[in-house]
Write a protein that holds these residues in place. Structure first.
Motif, mmCIF file in Angstrom:
data_model
loop_
_atom_site.group_PDB
_atom_site.id
_atom_site.type_symbol
_atom_site.label_atom_id
_atom_site.label_comp_id
_atom_site.label_asym_id
_atom_site.label_seq_id
_atom_site.Cartn_x
_atom_site.Cartn_y
_atom_site.Cartn_z
ATOM 1 N N GLU A 9 -3.004 -16.622 -5.887
ATOM 2 C CA GLU A 9 -3.561 -15.362 -5.410
ATOM 3 C C GLU A 9 -3.451 -15.245 -3.892
ATOM 4 O O GLU A 9 -3.140 -14.174 -3.370
ATOM 5 N N SER A 12 0.156 -14.513 -2.967
ATOM 6 C CA SER A 12 0.462 -13.112 -3.261
ATOM 7 C C SER A 12 -0.170 -12.183 -2.221
ATOM 8 O O SER A 12 0.447 -11.195 -1.809
ATOM 9 N N ALA A 13 -1.378 -12.498 -1.797
ATOM 10 C CA ALA A 13 -2.029 -11.698 -0.761
ATOM 11 C C ALA A 13 -1.266 -11.791 0.555
ATOM 12 O O ALA A 13 -1.099 -10.784 1.263
ATOM 13 N N ALA A 16 1.736 -9.535 0.305
ATOM 14 C CA ALA A 16 1.361 -8.126 0.442
ATOM 15 C C ALA A 16 1.069 -7.781 1.898
ATOM 16 O O ALA A 16 1.478 -6.722 2.395
ATOM 17 N N VAL A 37 -1.780 -0.994 -0.662
ATOM 18 C CA VAL A 37 -1.620 -2.085 -1.629
ATOM 19 C C VAL A 37 -2.142 -3.384 -1.033
ATOM 20 O O VAL A 37 -2.874 -4.137 -1.687
ATOM 21 N N TYR A 41 -5.473 -5.409 -2.502
ATOM 22 C CA TYR A 41 -5.311 -6.746 -3.072
ATOM 23 C C TYR A 41 -5.962 -7.815 -2.198
ATOM 24 O O TYR A 41 -6.672 -8.691 -2.693
ATOM 25 N N CYS A 42 -5.732 -7.737 -0.893
ATOM 26 C CA CYS A 42 -6.212 -8.795 0.006
ATOM 27 C C CYS A 42 -7.735 -8.853 0.096
ATOM 28 O O CYS A 42 -8.301 -9.943 0.187
ATOM 29 N N LYS A 44 -9.903 -8.167 -2.204
ATOM 30 C CA LYS A 44 -10.400 -8.803 -3.428
ATOM 31 C C LYS A 44 -10.150 -10.314 -3.400
ATOM 32 O O LYS A 44 -11.022 -11.112 -3.726
ATOM 33 N N ALA A 85 -11.722 -2.042 -2.282
ATOM 34 C CA ALA A 85 -10.490 -2.093 -3.067
ATOM 35 C C ALA A 85 -10.349 -0.845 -3.926
ATOM 36 O O ALA A 85 -9.255 -0.308 -4.087
ATOM 37 N N ARG A 89 -7.284 1.743 -4.067
ATOM 38 C CA ARG A 89 -6.580 2.023 -5.325
ATOM 39 C C ARG A 89 -6.476 3.526 -5.555
ATOM 40 O O ARG A 89 -5.464 4.017 -6.045
#
Length: 101
Positions: A9, A12-13, A16, A37, A41-42, A44, A85, A89
Motif C-alpha cells: 500500500e 502504491s501511494a 500515486a 487520485v 489514496y495517500c 487513506k 478521501a 473521490r
C-alpha cells in the motif's frame, strides 16, 4: 503478512504521489485527476500505516517514549486538512463524468 500488505500500500501511494508530482511539474492536462487520485489514496494509506505502526509496536506505540502516536495524529489531521478521501473521490467522479460514489 500485515507488514507485507502495508508495504504494498505504501509503494502504491508513493507511485500515486510521484505521478501527481510529475503531472504538476510538466503541466499535464491530467493534473487535476492525478492530484485527486493521489490525495484520495495517500490519505487513506497514511492513516492506515500509522494505525498499524501503533498496533505492531504494542503498548509503547501510545506512550511518549515512542513517536508512533504523533504520526497517527498527523496523518488524521492531514487527511482532514487537505480534504477527505471521500471528497477527492467525488472530484474524481466529477472529472471522469461518472456518478459520485
Amino acid at each position: 503478512h500485515r507488514m507485507a500488505q502495508l508495504w504494498l500500500e505504501v509503494v502504491s501511494a508513493r507511485a500515486a504521489a510521484r505521478n501527481a508530482a510529475d503531472a504538476l511539474a510538466t503541466g499535464s492536462p491530467d493534473t487535476p485527476l492525478a492530484v485527486a487520485v493521489a490525495q484520495a489514496y495517500c490519505s487513506k494509506v497514511a492513516v492506515r500505516a500509522a494505525e498499524e505502526c501503533i498496533q505492531l509496536h504494542g503498548g509503547i506505540g501510545m506512550t511518549w517514549e515512542h513517536p508512533a502516536h504523533l504520526y497517527l495524529k498527523r496523518a488524521k489531521a492531514d487527511a482532514i486538512a487537505y480534504g477527505t478521501a471521500g471528497s477527492h473521490r467525488e472530484a474524481i467522479a466529477e472529472l471522469m463524468e461518472l456518478p459520485a460514489p
